[in-house]
Write an enzyme that holds these catalytic residues in place. Structure first.
Site, PDB file in Angstrom:
ATOM      1  N   VAL A 139       0.858  -1.125  -0.001  1.00  0.00           N
ATOM      2  CA  VAL A 139       0.003   0.030  -0.036  1.00  0.00           C
ATOM      3  C   VAL A 139       1.000   1.200   0.158  1.00  0.00           C
ATOM      4  O   VAL A 139       1.818   1.455   0.759  1.00  0.00           O
ATOM      5  CB  VAL A 139      -0.997   0.007   1.029  1.00  0.00           C
ATOM      6  CG1 VAL A 139      -1.747   1.304   1.140  1.00  0.00           C
ATOM      7  CG2 VAL A 139      -1.790  -1.179   1.431  1.00  0.00           C
ATOM      8  N   LYS A 140       0.761   2.136  -0.981  1.00  0.00           N
ATOM      9  CA  LYS A 140       1.394   3.364  -1.190  1.00  0.00           C
ATOM     10  C   LYS A 140       0.761   4.551  -0.277  1.00  0.00           C
ATOM     11  O   LYS A 140      -0.037   4.769  -0.070  1.00  0.00           O
ATOM     12  CB  LYS A 140       1.449   3.682  -2.642  1.00  0.00           C
ATOM     13  CG  LYS A 140       2.353   2.849  -3.257  1.00  0.00           C
ATOM     14  CD  LYS A 140       2.247   3.315  -4.861  1.00  0.00           C
ATOM     15  CE  LYS A 140       3.314   4.351  -5.123  1.00  0.00           C
ATOM     16  NZ  LYS A 140       3.246   4.716  -6.608  1.00  0.00           N
ATOM     17  N   ILE A 141       1.708   5.031   0.726  1.00  0.00           N
ATOM     18  CA  ILE A 141       1.314   6.153   1.450  1.00  0.00           C
ATOM     19  C   ILE A 141       2.445   7.291   1.200  1.00  0.00           C
ATOM     20  O   ILE A 141       3.696   7.184   1.301  1.00  0.00           O
ATOM     21  CB  ILE A 141       1.409   5.821   2.982  1.00  0.00           C
ATOM     22  CG1 ILE A 141       0.399   4.708   3.273  1.00  0.00           C
ATOM     23  CG2 ILE A 141       1.238   6.851   3.945  1.00  0.00           C
ATOM     24  CD1 ILE A 141       0.563   4.317   4.645  1.00  0.00           C
TER      25      ILE A 141
END
Length: 929
Positions: A139-141
């Site tokens: 998951v990209k943050i």
């Protein structure tokens, strides 16, 4: 794998692709790239999804049912994106396992609108992790100030995190600290940390794009800042992942957080197209590249350790920039802000495009849109997708006998899987036949036993290449015989003589009267040569016994758990397809794809078959029970297949959905409000008419079918849709309780003929010049034109056309026991137009006895609001049916009379017009004109 990529991988750097598109997932290209070793992971972001979804039509078929279900645009986006990410994760899964979780990751980014909201970022990251449910997801943050604590929390929760939009060394230090802190939090809570992976995406080329314009044209610092910044980041990485803090985590199985070089495509055309790859190579790193950059590196990239070279010079370059008044802190903060803004704008554009398409798709349903959305929600609430796959008979029947029938007829759901095991047998048999000096195939079958073969044959012909063959490659010529008309039998025999033909005797029950009559005729014609015949039938039937006794070339035992009209993807459809030269694996790939789309755990709103069934069923409940099937010419045979499965499945207990296939298209005002339209689109020849129908408020479903092989998916979708629509209507999709009536009457007529030498036809109510009219009730008029006009006054038009107080809702059916050819078809089409103009009704037309195995059940078991016009004619030349003691002309007349009397028994209004010959059909056409 190219030499440059091979060497790059050996140096410890992994190439990931910064791109995702549904077509890459569906056409096998992604799997091919992985197999070649070109890429070892995949990243996505809002801009990438904007390009994939908003700038192509690849997602339209998936978006449509979601729009019908009333989902909003953002909810639709996340559904589509998660599907792509999940499919990509599955493609990379073998690499993930092989590398022990070192590579094979696919990244999805949280909404850029949450970039400055820590708690909402955490919540969405956890939601995405659960929804994708793949261990190789990242998951990209974004590495904003608010994103840093979210990184720590999600790492501690056990998620794989890709931290994106890193530009500054200061922020990078915070990112690495957040990762280590998250691991420490998790370890202190007693949870394992050995499976957690993370990358820190350091954006590169945008730094040069930002700084270069601030420098003189001839400055030696142009094109240096980005690489220098990255090299210093790599040096910082080595300092961080060393020492006591790291070692304490390492012994517990922790993995390093690899630097990932992002934004590595060349923005300045003056720079080499691989500049941000060649100069950023080092162990324990990742470089994610767009397709063009990947291709460039594959072609001429230079793989060598470069990240650790000249780090001191990199530091000097940054210091020189600072000396010129270019603050890296200022530049990188601007880049971070601009990056968040750009992603937000791309996301907003994407959501706007989806919303526009959503509204367009929903509006295609016109006045039934709201009720369809509610129906789909109800299907989800009632667990209908799961119950379908569990073969729950209560979806269709409440009585024990009906439920028992359902339970033995659900095998069609798994037909693609079962067919895979038979592909080699089909193909081997096709090769055997090609080597036997046979160049054509004739299927002797009715309804579901032959219609799919006709669909494949006509589709193949329409897709043929200049050499006469089509998508299927080299195969045999194929036709079906589903008529007992003597002229049609004779013409077919001329075109398919025994010395050139393989005859497929196809009957599930094994005793279909028309099939056995045709078999007896061709058996004698072939001089009883069993090598020219094969049988497709259920195990233990009389046909199987006959085939063994007569030494047929082969017997194919059909799947007993699949009813005839659902048998398209079984022996009845696939063996003819193999003989036509169709690539069965490709066809089944498409069917499998649709099967996955309609699987048990797919939301009802995303299930294409269930959603289509909801549209048809709910529309019928709302009075739109005339499913009018428009078709581009190459797909017309498929329209007839749809007619059979819908009519025979739904038309019972006084209910049903009436398919109206291939009715000549009129202007919107000729159609009543009992219509819903389906457009089988390939060439777009009806685009203008369809647009006019939508503009007039009619519900119109477009079904694009661009290639022969997509019919595999469509067959499966329509099978699911049919049973769902029947469940909504409350009828059993798997029985045909009214079919036997006409069969029994026909058998009695034949028995009487064999005893007395003639058929009892009753007394005509009108005769003139060889034309006779028979009717179920009194008629008035002294001329054929008057009789027909007065009879049609009994029609019930729809409410839209009800201008004189007439009742709503009927249809007119033309049942023509005539040879099925172009001339007869054209005449029936003219009649349909004339009758529609006079009555405002939907008008169907079918050739007997073919239609008895399609719409016959609907005629007797469906709504009692129809007028029937039956047409018979004396044959110009009759043909004996060997061993049966009657002719084809007698048989077809007996079938017509059986159908006529069965309609009367079912309390239907019916008028039979008997002509002295088929040439006199024009008199009937003129009388209706």
């Amino acid at each position: 794998m190219s030499d440059s990529i091979t060497k790059l991988t050996s140096l410890g750097q992994s190439l990931w692709m910064d791109n995702i598109q549904r077509k890459l997932l569906e056409n096998g290209e992604l799997k091919a790239m992985i197999a070649r070793g070109d890429i070892r992971g995949m990243t996505s972001n809002p801009t990438i999804f904007n390009n994939a979804i908003a700038k192509t039509n690849d997602y339209d078929s998936a978006l449509m049912p979601l729009a019908w279900a009333g989902w909003d645009a953002e909810k639709i986006f996340w559904q589509l994106a998660i599907e792509d990410i999940r499919a990509a994760c599955d493609a990379f899964a073998p690499l993930y396992e092989e590398s022990n979780g070192g590579d094979g990751f696919v990244s999805i980014e949280v909404s850029p609108d949450l970039a400055h909201d820590t708690e909402k970022t955490i919540a969405q990251a956890e939601q995405l992790w659960v929804r994708v449910a793949r261990p190789n997801l990242m998951v990209k943050i974004p590495a904003t100030k608010e994103g840093i604590p979210a990184i720590r929390k999600t790492i501690a929760a056990g998620l794989n995190i890709n931290i994106t939009l890193i530009f500054s060394l200061k922020r990078y230090a915070e990112v690495m600290n957040a990762y280590l802190s998250g691991l420490e939090d998790r370890a202190n809570a007693g949870h394992p940390i050995d499976h957690i992976a993370s990358v820190a995406s350091f954006f590169v080329s945008r730094v040069d794009t930002k700084i270069d314009p601030k420098l003189p044209e001839d400055s030696p610092l142009r094109g240096k800042a980005a690489i220098a910044n990255a090299k210093l980041a790599y040096d910082q990485y080595h300092q961080t992942f060393a020492g006591r803090r790291w070692e304490n985590l390492k012994v517990k199985g922790a993995r390093v957080q690899r630097p990932l070089w992002a934004s590595t495509s060349t923005k300045n055309p003056a720079y080499p197209d691989t500049i941000y790859l060649d100069n950023l190579i080092g162990p324990e790193t990742v470089n994610t590249v767009p397709p063009a950059t990947l291709e460039a590196f594959r072609d001429h990239g230079v793989a060598a350790i470069t990240l650790s070279r000249d780090v001191d010079k990199a530091q000097v370059s940054i210091e020189q920039l600072e000396a010129l008044g270019i603050s890296m802190d200022v530049v990188t903060q601007e880049l971070e802000d601009e990056g968040v803004k750009a992603f937000s704008e791309a996301f907003a554009q994407l959501i706007g495009t989806i919303d526009e398409r959503r509204k367009n798709a929903a509006s295609s349903l016109g006045p039934v849109a709201d009720s369809v959305a509610k129906r789909i929600a109800q299907l989800e609430a009632d667990s209908v997708p799961a119950r379908l796959w569990k073969h729950d008979p209560t979806l269709w029947a409440q009585d024990p006998a009906g439920q028992a029938e359902v339970k033995i007829r659900m095998g069609w759901l798994d037909s693609p899987d079962k067919a895979r095991k038979l592909v080699n047998e089909y193909q081997a048999f096709a090769e055997e036949i090609k080597g036997a000096k046979i160049d054509r195939v004739l299927v002797l079958g009715m309804g579901g036993s032959s219609l799919t073969a006709e669909v494949f044959s006509e589709l193949l012909a329409s897709h043929s290449s200049p050499d006469g063959r089509g998508d299927g490659g080299e195969g045999l010529r194929l036709a079906i015989l589903d008529s007992t008309d003597p002229a049609q039998v004779a013409k077919t025999a001329d075109q398919y003589p025994p010395e050139k033909t393989l005859y497929i005797v196809a009957s599930k029950s094994g005793g279909t009267a028309e099939v056995m009559a045709a078999f007896d005729y061709f058996w004698k014609l072939s001089k009883k040569d069993g090598s020219r015949f094969i049988a497709i039938t259920d195990p233990g039937t009389s046909l199987e016994a006959l085939a063994r006794k007569r030494n047929f070339r082969k017997i194919f035992s059909a799947d007993e758990s699949v009813g005839g009209r659902y048998s398209a993807l079984t022996d009845f459809g696939l063996l003819p397809a193999a003989l036509l030269g169709i690539d069965l694996n490709h066809l089944l790939d498409k069917a499998d794809w649709m099967r996955v789309q309609c699987a048990e755990r797919v939301p009802a709103a995303r299930n294409p078959g269930l959603a289509l069934g909801a549209v048809m069923g709910e529309s019928a409940l709302r009075g739109r029970d005339k499913l009018t099937v428009l078709s581009d010419a190459p797909l017309s045979a498929f329209a007839a297949w749809i007619e059979q499965i819908i009519a025979e499945s739904s038309g019972k207990d006084g209910k049903g959905i009436l398919p109206v296939p291939l009715e000549p298209i009129g202007s919107p005002e000729v159609y009543g409000d009992d219509r819903i339209f389906v457009y089988l689109r390939q060439t777009g020849e009806h685009d203008e008419a369809v647009a006019a129908l939508r503009e007039a408020g009619h519900p119109v479903i477009q079904s694009p079918i661009s290639s022969l092989y997509e019919i595999g998916a469509e067959i499966y979708r329509w099978e699911v849709a049919t049973v769902i629509a029947c469940s909504i209507l409350g009828v059993n999709a798997f029985d045909q309780p009214n079919v036997e009536t006409s069969k029994k009457i026909t058998k009695a007529k034949i028995a009487e003929y064999q005893q007395k030498g003639k058929l009892r036809e009753g007394k005509p109510v009108w005769k003139d010049n060889g034309v006779a009219v028979f009717a179920s009730s009194s008629v008035s008029g002294t001329k054929l034109e008057t009789i027909l006009r007065n009879y049609l006054k009994n029609a019930n038009p729809s409410t839209r056309l009800r201008q004189s107080g007439r009742r709503p809702g009927g249809y007119v059916a033309i049942n023509a026991y005539l040879p099925r050819n172009a001339e007869m078809t054209d005449a029936l089409q003219q009649m349909r137009v004339a009758i529609r103009a006079k009555t405002g009704n939907a008008v169907t037309a079918g050739f007997g006895p073919r239609f008895q195995h399609s719409t016959g059940q609907f005629h007797k078991g469906g709504p009692k609001n129809a007028l029937f016009i039956q047409i018979t004619a004396d044959p110009e030349k009759d043909i004996e049916i060997p061993a049966q003691g009657l002719t084809f002309g007698t048989l077809i007349r007996a079938q017509a009379l059986g159908d006529y009397e069965a309609l009367i028994e079912a309390k239907r209004k019916v008028l039979r017009v008997h002509l002295p010959s088929v040439k006199d059909l024009k008199r009937l056409v003129d009388a209706l004109g």
